[in-house]
Design a protein around this motif. Structure first.
Motif: not given
Length: 558
Positions: A1-9, A17-21
């Motif tokens: 399961m995808l728990t976190r996705l992070y993007l910068k520039d 930066d956000f958490d998923l459930q």
């Protein structure tokens, strides 16, 4: 399961930066706000080719990261463990894309190639949308989907095992035939064994020879030492140890009557005299056994020289010559029985091929039944999703080549007719992105993620639809989320209302630069966002009430 996705520039996103459930997560926002950036980021983290144009203007590089929670029995965990990249239940994918065109990737902190990212991500996430990276477009994946839907795992495993046994026998036969002319090899082995058998190759014998060589080389030195020792122990003369011992004893014995304590000393000297006699006898025996024969020395040297030459020629140590001889003899016996072995292997190959044919036949029969059932169920779902007259046909065609195949006797191709009267075409050739997304949704709902991938992302699955059909799409996505984690980028309130949680993507202009931002909506935020999606320049109480009603109705669904 995808728990976190992070993007910068990344594109117009400065930092996201956000958490998923678990469940159905929806991502909404105004057109052009950057909703699909999240999907694009996941594609890049899945190994897609990187374009330096995705780096935000003015930045040196874009950074992307995704964190997954992996079950202990998942294929992804086994893949990581096999490559020593595992970190218990956690998996972190990271990619950096530089503005100058360079790109680097990591898996759990270790450098990785884009190919490795793609291989691993294929077990973690499946993306459906208007792009060419969908796993469902791959024919191998389509066959796996069919087997998963039909519960063919045991039948497919039997086919795979039958193919493994067949392949092993074929490889063994090829090994027999791939070694050149057997007759020449037999002559060579016989010649080598004749040379090896001419010598005693027992490691103990070789060790004995080596020690004997050392003794012969030191024979003169040993003889001189023995002679010197014998002279010093001689019985006669004042210089010998025995003579000195006897003189000391006689001197003491004459005065023991005056000093009785000396009797013990005299007894000790008697004991020493006996030990000197024994030592003298041993020296005499050693001198008699000592080899001073030059012929014996030459014979030992010749034998050791022959052994050294054999070892040098075969590139082994002398102590390993016996093992070499045994291996060559075994090879010779195998070659002399080559025809018999070939006949036995050919019989085993035929038996393995027959076993594969039987196993593959059972799998083919099951696949044919399952293909018809899958086509019927997906076609019915396509009708519900607004593709009136559309249908899915699972075509099974023979595998290329006459040899047994590890996947069975056939290949699968998902063919689709999006509208009534149109002939079915391969799914990979369906032109409309919106239709492709809805067909993918229908397949996934029908199979409930039968391919085993834990996270599915649908990008603009509701493109070109509205009203009741949009609500059906939302309901199907929510039903699918009961079995898999589902993310959906949407612009329709009927779909967004079915989400278990929701993110809003928006953009703002700061100092003349457009920036995208994302926030997770609370209950009141979801009402406002749904009201915005329902339309109109002005959000009225009626619109808000409608939004609340949609969320309440969706919450009553499983």
């Amino acid at each position: 399961m995808l728990t976190r996705l992070y993007l910068k520039d990344f594109a117009i996103a400065t930092a996201v930066d956000f958490d998923l459930q678990k469940g159905l997560g929806v991502i909404s926002g105004e057109t052009g706000a950057g909703k699909s950036l999240l999907v694009d980021a996941l594609l890049l983290l899945s190994g897609s080719r990187a374009d330096p144009g995705v780096v935000r203007h003015g930045a040196d590089r874009a950074e992307l990261g995704a964190e997954f929670l992996i079950d202990s029995d998942s294929p992804a965990r086994a893949w990581l463990r096999e490559r020593e990249l595992d970190d218990e239940s956690r998996c972190l994918l990271r990619r950096v894309i530089r503005a100058d065109g360079g790109s680097r990737a990591w898996i759990n902190g270790s450098p990785a190639t884009a190919g490795q990212l793609g291989e691993l991500a294929g077990m973690l996430i499946e993306i459906h949308g208007q792009h060419e990276h969908q796993a469902l477009l791959d024919r191998v994946q389509q066959l796996r989907l069919l087997d998963g839907f039909g519960g063919h795992e045991a039948l497919a495993a039997a086919v795979l095992e039958a193919h493994r046994l067949w392949r092993a026998r074929v490889d063994e036969r090829d090994g027999l035939e791939g070694g050149g002319d057997p007759a020449q090899r037999i002559d060579y082995l016989r010649h080598q064994l004749a040379q090896l058998d001419a010598l005693s190759l027992d490691p103990e014998h070789i060790e004995s020879l080596t020690q004997r060589q050392r003794r012969l080389a030191a024979a003169q030195q040993i003889a001189e030492a023995l002679e010197s020792a014998q002279q010093r122990l001689a019985e006669d003369g004042t210089g010998g140890a025995r003579g000195a011992l006897l003189s000391a004893r006689h001197a003491l014995e004459r005065v023991t009557q005056h000093l009785p304590a000396l009797e013990d000393t005299v007894a000790l000297l008697d004991t020493a005299s006996i030990q000197l006699d024994e030592a003298a006898l041993q020296l005499e025996r050693c001198a008699g056994d000592l080899e001073l024969d030059a012929d014996s020395a030459q014979a030992v040297e010749r034998e050791l020289s022959d052994l050294h030459e054999l070892a040098r020629r075969h590139r082994v140590r002398m102590e390993e010559l016996a093992d070499l001889r045994d291996r060559l003899r075994e090879e010779l016996e195998r070659l002399e029985d080559l025809d018999g072995r070939r006949e036995r292997i050919d019989r085993e190959i035929a038996a393995a091929a027959e076993a594969w044919t039987h196993a593959a036949g059972r799998l083919t029969a099951a696949r044919q039944k399952t293909a018809a059932r899958l086509g019927t169920e997906v076609s019915a779902l396509m009708e519900e999703l607004g593709m009136s007259g559309g249908r899915l046909l699972v075509e099974l065609s023979p595998q290329a080549g006459p040899d047994p195949h590890p996947a069975g006797a056939e290949r699968a191709e998902l063919c689709v007719s999006a509208n009534a009267g149109q002939p079915p075409r391969p799914l990979r050739k369906v032109a409309s992105g919106g239709e492709l997304s809805r067909i993918s949704l229908a397949i996934e709902v029908a199979t409930f993620g039968g391919d085993g991938v834990p996270t599915m992302v649908f990008d603009e699955v509701d493109s070109g639809i509205g009203g009741a059909i949009a609500e059906v799409v939302g309901l199907k996505l929510r039903a699918l989320a009961a079995h898999r984690q589902v993310l959906c980028v949407t612009h329709l309130p009927q779909v967004a209302a079915q989400g278990h949680y929701q993110f809003q993507v928006s953009k703002r202009i700061e100092e003349g630069v457009t920036r995208s931002q994302l926030r997770r909506l609370d209950a009141s935020g979801r009402v406002e966002e749904l009201a915005r999606m329902l339309g109109g320049l002005e959000i009225t109480d009626t619109t808000l009430a409608h939004a609340r009603q949609m969320l309440a109705q969706a919450a009553s669904n499983p």
